[in-house]
Write a protein that holds these residues in place. Sequence first.
Motif, PDB file in Angstrom:
ATOM      1  N   TRP A  34     -11.424   0.038   0.043  1.00  0.00           N
ATOM      2  CA  TRP A  34     -12.830   0.354   0.308  1.00  0.00           C
ATOM      3  C   TRP A  34     -13.009   1.859   0.500  1.00  0.00           C
ATOM      4  CZ3 TRP A  34     -16.109   2.474   3.894  1.00  0.00           C
ATOM      5  CH2 TRP A  34     -17.433   2.024   3.926  1.00  0.00           C
ATOM      6  N   HIS A  35     -12.138   2.449   1.311  1.00  0.00           N
ATOM      7  CA  HIS A  35     -12.233   3.904   1.525  1.00  0.00           C
ATOM      8  C   HIS A  35     -11.845   4.681   0.266  1.00  0.00           C
ATOM      9  CE1 HIS A  35     -12.463   2.936   5.873  1.00  0.00           C
ATOM     10  NE2 HIS A  35     -13.102   4.083   5.934  1.00  0.00           N
ATOM     11  N   MET A  36     -10.912   4.139  -0.513  1.00  0.00           N
ATOM     12  CA  MET A  36     -10.564   4.810  -1.759  1.00  0.00           C
ATOM     13  C   MET A  36     -11.744   4.774  -2.737  1.00  0.00           C
ATOM     14  SD  MET A  36      -8.442   6.574  -3.456  1.00  0.00           S
ATOM     15  CE  MET A  36      -6.863   6.369  -2.649  1.00  0.00           C
ATOM     16  N   ALA A  37     -12.465   3.650  -2.763  1.00  0.00           N
ATOM     17  CA  ALA A  37     -13.662   3.568  -3.601  1.00  0.00           C
ATOM     18  C   ALA A  37     -14.696   4.596  -3.153  1.00  0.00           C
ATOM     19  CB  ALA A  37     -14.247   2.155  -3.545  1.00  0.00           C
ATOM     20  N   LYS A  38     -14.872   4.706  -1.844  1.00  0.00           N
ATOM     21  CA  LYS A  38     -15.825   5.693  -1.311  1.00  0.00           C
ATOM     22  C   LYS A  38     -15.371   7.107  -1.680  1.00  0.00           C
ATOM     23  CE  LYS A  38     -19.297   7.045   1.407  1.00  0.00           C
ATOM     24  NZ  LYS A  38     -19.146   8.490   1.396  1.00  0.00           N
ATOM     25  N   HIS A  65     -11.897   0.466  -7.597  1.00  0.00           N
ATOM     26  CA  HIS A  65     -11.336   0.288  -6.256  1.00  0.00           C
ATOM     27  C   HIS A  65     -12.180  -0.675  -5.429  1.00  0.00           C
ATOM     28  CE1 HIS A  65      -8.005   3.116  -6.364  1.00  0.00           C
ATOM     29  NE2 HIS A  65      -8.780   3.987  -6.970  1.00  0.00           N
ATOM     30  N   ALA A  66     -13.496  -0.658  -5.636  1.00  0.00           N
ATOM     31  CA  ALA A  66     -14.359  -1.594  -4.915  1.00  0.00           C
ATOM     32  C   ALA A  66     -14.044  -3.032  -5.316  1.00  0.00           C
ATOM     33  CB  ALA A  66     -15.829  -1.274  -5.191  1.00  0.00           C
ATOM     34  N   ARG A  67     -13.764  -3.236  -6.588  1.00  0.00           N
ATOM     35  CA  ARG A  67     -13.396  -4.594  -7.030  1.00  0.00           C
ATOM     36  C   ARG A  67     -12.047  -5.008  -6.435  1.00  0.00           C
ATOM     37  NH1 ARG A  67     -15.573  -2.391 -11.962  1.00  0.00           N
ATOM     38  NH2 ARG A  67     -17.635  -3.295 -12.341  1.00  0.00           N
ATOM     39  N   ALA A  68     -11.109  -4.060  -6.364  1.00  0.00           N
ATOM     40  CA  ALA A  68      -9.828  -4.369  -5.721  1.00  0.00           C
ATOM     41  C   ALA A  68     -10.044  -4.728  -4.254  1.00  0.00           C
ATOM     42  CB  ALA A  68      -8.877  -3.175  -5.850  1.00  0.00           C
ATOM     43  N   ALA A  69     -10.957  -4.020  -3.603  1.00  0.00           N
ATOM     44  CA  ALA A  69     -11.285  -4.338  -2.212  1.00  0.00           C
ATOM     45  C   ALA A  69     -11.861  -5.737  -2.115  1.00  0.00           C
ATOM     46  CB  ALA A  69     -12.275  -3.314  -1.657  1.00  0.00           C
ATOM     47  N   GLY A  70     -12.692  -6.125  -3.080  1.00  0.00           N
ATOM     48  CA  GLY A  70     -13.273  -7.461  -3.078  1.00  0.00           C
ATOM     49  C   GLY A  70     -12.224  -8.548  -3.225  1.00  0.00           C
ATOM     50  N   VAL A  71     -11.246  -8.314  -4.099  1.00  0.00           N
ATOM     51  CA  VAL A  71     -10.154  -9.280  -4.264  1.00  0.00           C
ATOM     52  C   VAL A  71      -9.372  -9.440  -2.965  1.00  0.00           C
ATOM     53  CG1 VAL A  71      -7.952  -9.690  -5.438  1.00  0.00           C
ATOM     54  CG2 VAL A  71      -9.943  -8.918  -6.749  1.00  0.00           C
ATOM     55  N   ASP A 107      -4.655  12.510   0.195  1.00  0.00           N
ATOM     56  CA  ASP A 107      -3.254  12.179  -0.073  1.00  0.00           C
ATOM     57  C   ASP A 107      -2.758  11.054   0.836  1.00  0.00           C
ATOM     58  OD1 ASP A 107      -3.179  14.088  -2.027  1.00  0.00           O
ATOM     59  OD2 ASP A 107      -2.085  15.570  -0.852  1.00  0.00           O
ATOM     60  N   ASP A 108      -3.144  11.098   2.116  1.00  0.00           N
ATOM     61  CA  ASP A 108      -2.740  10.044   3.038  1.00  0.00           C
ATOM     62  C   ASP A 108      -3.378   8.710   2.661  1.00  0.00           C
ATOM     63  OD1 ASP A 108      -1.264  11.874   4.449  1.00  0.00           O
ATOM     64  OD2 ASP A 108      -2.734  12.152   6.046  1.00  0.00           O
ATOM     65  N   LEU A 109      -4.610   8.752   2.205  1.00  0.00           N
ATOM     66  CA  LEU A 109      -5.287   7.526   1.784  1.00  0.00           C
ATOM     67  C   LEU A 109      -4.611   6.914   0.568  1.00  0.00           C
ATOM     68  CD1 LEU A 109      -7.628   5.521   1.914  1.00  0.00           C
ATOM     69  CD2 LEU A 109      -9.064   7.213   0.738  1.00  0.00           C
ATOM     70  N   VAL A 110      -4.276   7.748  -0.407  1.00  0.00           N
ATOM     71  CA  VAL A 110      -3.565   7.265  -1.598  1.00  0.00           C
ATOM     72  C   VAL A 110      -2.231   6.627  -1.208  1.00  0.00           C
ATOM     73  CG1 VAL A 110      -2.394   7.981  -3.719  1.00  0.00           C
ATOM     74  CG2 VAL A 110      -4.661   8.896  -3.168  1.00  0.00           C
ATOM     75  N   ALA A 111      -1.483   7.307  -0.338  1.00  0.00           N
ATOM     76  CA  ALA A 111      -0.168   6.805   0.070  1.00  0.00           C
ATOM     77  C   ALA A 111      -0.287   5.493   0.834  1.00  0.00           C
ATOM     78  CB  ALA A 111       0.545   7.850   0.926  1.00  0.00           C
ATOM     79  N   LEU A 139       1.099   0.822   9.222  1.00  0.00           N
ATOM     80  CA  LEU A 139      -0.040   0.714   8.314  1.00  0.00           C
ATOM     81  C   LEU A 139      -1.337   0.498   9.093  1.00  0.00           C
ATOM     82  CD1 LEU A 139      -0.380   0.917   5.288  1.00  0.00           C
ATOM     83  CD2 LEU A 139      -0.259  -1.578   5.144  1.00  0.00           C
ATOM     84  N   GLN A 140      -1.278  -0.280  10.145  1.00  0.00           N
ATOM     85  CA  GLN A 140      -2.461  -0.471  10.992  1.00  0.00           C
ATOM     86  C   GLN A 140      -2.906   0.857  11.606  1.00  0.00           C
ATOM     87  OE1 GLN A 140      -0.735  -3.414  13.564  1.00  0.00           O
ATOM     88  NE2 GLN A 140      -1.701  -5.136  12.488  1.00  0.00           N
ATOM     89  N   ASP A 141      -1.954   1.640  12.061  1.00  0.00           N
ATOM     90  CA  ASP A 141      -2.288   2.943  12.642  1.00  0.00           C
ATOM     91  C   ASP A 141      -2.939   3.858  11.605  1.00  0.00           C
ATOM     92  OD1 ASP A 141      -1.267   2.150  15.066  1.00  0.00           O
ATOM     93  OD2 ASP A 141       0.647   3.202  14.844  1.00  0.00           O
ATOM     94  N   GLU A 142      -2.418   3.844  10.394  1.00  0.00           N
ATOM     95  CA  GLU A 142      -2.981   4.677   9.340  1.00  0.00           C
ATOM     96  C   GLU A 142      -4.416   4.270   9.011  1.00  0.00           C
ATOM     97  OE1 GLU A 142      -1.494   7.552   6.971  1.00  0.00           O
ATOM     98  OE2 GLU A 142      -1.528   7.547   9.150  1.00  0.00           O
ATOM     99  N   VAL A 143      -4.647   2.957   8.951  1.00  0.00           N
ATOM    100  CA  VAL A 143      -5.999   2.483   8.661  1.00  0.00           C
ATOM    101  C   VAL A 143      -6.962   2.908   9.760  1.00  0.00           C
ATOM    102  CG1 VAL A 143      -7.437   0.412   8.460  1.00  0.00           C
ATOM    103  CG2 VAL A 143      -5.300   0.579   7.189  1.00  0.00           C
ATOM    104  N   ARG A 144      -6.540   2.767  11.006  1.00  0.00           N
ATOM    105  CA  ARG A 144      -7.407   3.182  12.114  1.00  0.00           C
ATOM    106  C   ARG A 144      -7.701   4.678  12.046  1.00  0.00           C
ATOM    107  NH1 ARG A 144      -4.829  -1.076  15.235  1.00  0.00           N
ATOM    108  NH2 ARG A 144      -2.990   0.248  15.569  1.00  0.00           N
ATOM    109  N   ARG A 145      -6.678   5.472  11.755  1.00  0.00           N
ATOM    110  CA  ARG A 145      -6.869   6.928  11.707  1.00  0.00           C
ATOM    111  C   ARG A 145      -7.783   7.320  10.557  1.00  0.00           C
ATOM    112  NH1 ARG A 145      -4.757  11.239   9.013  1.00  0.00           N
ATOM    113  NH2 ARG A 145      -3.276   9.952   7.856  1.00  0.00           N
ATOM    114  N   ILE A 146      -7.514   6.801   9.380  1.00  0.00           N
ATOM    115  CA  ILE A 146      -8.322   7.153   8.211  1.00  0.00           C
ATOM    116  C   ILE A 146      -9.764   6.709   8.396  1.00  0.00           C
ATOM    117  CG2 ILE A 146      -8.683   6.617   5.762  1.00  0.00           C
ATOM    118  CD1 ILE A 146      -5.576   6.578   5.518  1.00  0.00           C
TER     119      ILE A 146
END
Length: 444
Positions: free
Chosen positions: A192-196, A210-216, A157-161, A136-143
């Motif tokens: 955050w990226h999903m909100a964007k 999604h931004a509110r979910a990021a805030g939580v 699709d990768d972001l959603v997954a 998951l860390q690798d995916e976040v860095r890549r995205i």
Amino acid sequence: MTTLFRRLIDERELRDPRAFLPRFAEQARLLADRDGDVRLATLEPAASTFEAWYYGQRLPNRDARRVLVAWFGHSIDRLWATAPETAITPRGDSLDCGDADLYEMRRGAAMAARRARDFALGAEQGQLGDETLGYLQDEVRRITAEYPKKPLPMLFDDLVAAQEDAFRLIEGGRARPSQLQQLYFLSTLLSWHMAKACHDLGEGSSAMMHARAAGVSAEKAEHPALNALVYGLKSLIAYWSGYGADALFHARKGAAEHPNLRGTVSVWLPALEARAAALVGDAAGAASAVDQAARKRDVVVPDDLDELGGLLNFPAEKELYYRVETEVLLGHGTAATAPDAERAVQAFTDRTAPHWAFGDEAGARCNLAMIRLNTDELEGAADALRPVLDLPRAQRNRGIVVSAQRVNHTLARTPARSALLARDLGEELTQFSPAAPAPTMLPR
């Protein structure tokens, strides 16, 4: 004059844009796979651009030239020269054969990678293992690294997954306390990226959800810079949706709640405030926010978000772009602003630079085009805008569409609006994204 390009198009019965554009897109995808250049994967010229190519009125831009040269097997100079009396045999390096198999193999490899991910996430029973968290860390860095540089369809699709994986791991009860905090950190960035992404698609209500979910998640991660980053995103979403007062509120609230941050998010918040203040016509507030951003820049100490890069970092080049846009929104887009606007565009011409983002380049170019229109430089405005108008539809996100509409609004108020070039430019701008809602316009 009949160009060789026109003759080859006629011979292949591709004169209708509805026939040509799908074939061009196919060749662009094949070249993207062959050369490993993801920018080409969704390259798609407008129908009006193809018409201009066909009649020899315009040369293709750099990326389109690469596709056409690879497709037809002739140099761009040869393609745009007068067609010879007799037929010419191409060099034979067209992408019609062979590369299709490579394209399918790479698609298969991507599917296999997703299956391996599912296996890894399900195989570690009981406690959450290092491999799952590492994935998951690798995916976040890549995205994070790829989001500003690639068309959204290549990442969505990768972001959603990945976001779903993060939520599932948090809710699964398998994580230790130290892992849980890290999962909330990753969940914040993915949300955050999903909100964007939703914002870029024009889905404002989903973006804010999604931004509110990021805030939580940011609160659970106990990470002040993440909290500030979420406020910044809410301001950005409101700004491009035309809600200047909301954009101003979120930017100011983020800065007020986190005054001691030293990463570049501390510069981003007052830069966002400046643009929002300009949007509502508050010149004094905008000037104060610009000064605050400059003071924060002087004491920046990069943090963990800056190290991740992408949209999480707010470099000096982007600050300049925001400052120019603030001036343009205030009606100060004159010859005095032109040098800064030109520097902002120049800062985003190197696509290999770490800070490069196609959205920032497009925004900077639109600002420069408006300044040139205000100073009666119609041809200069058209030159600044051409790469924006040639963007494939997959890259015409919400911010770029609003910026293009602002240019169109400015064009309609210029003395040169009746010139042939102005009418052609206005038609292209009108068709750039006809389904997009109208933005808040520039001050008169």
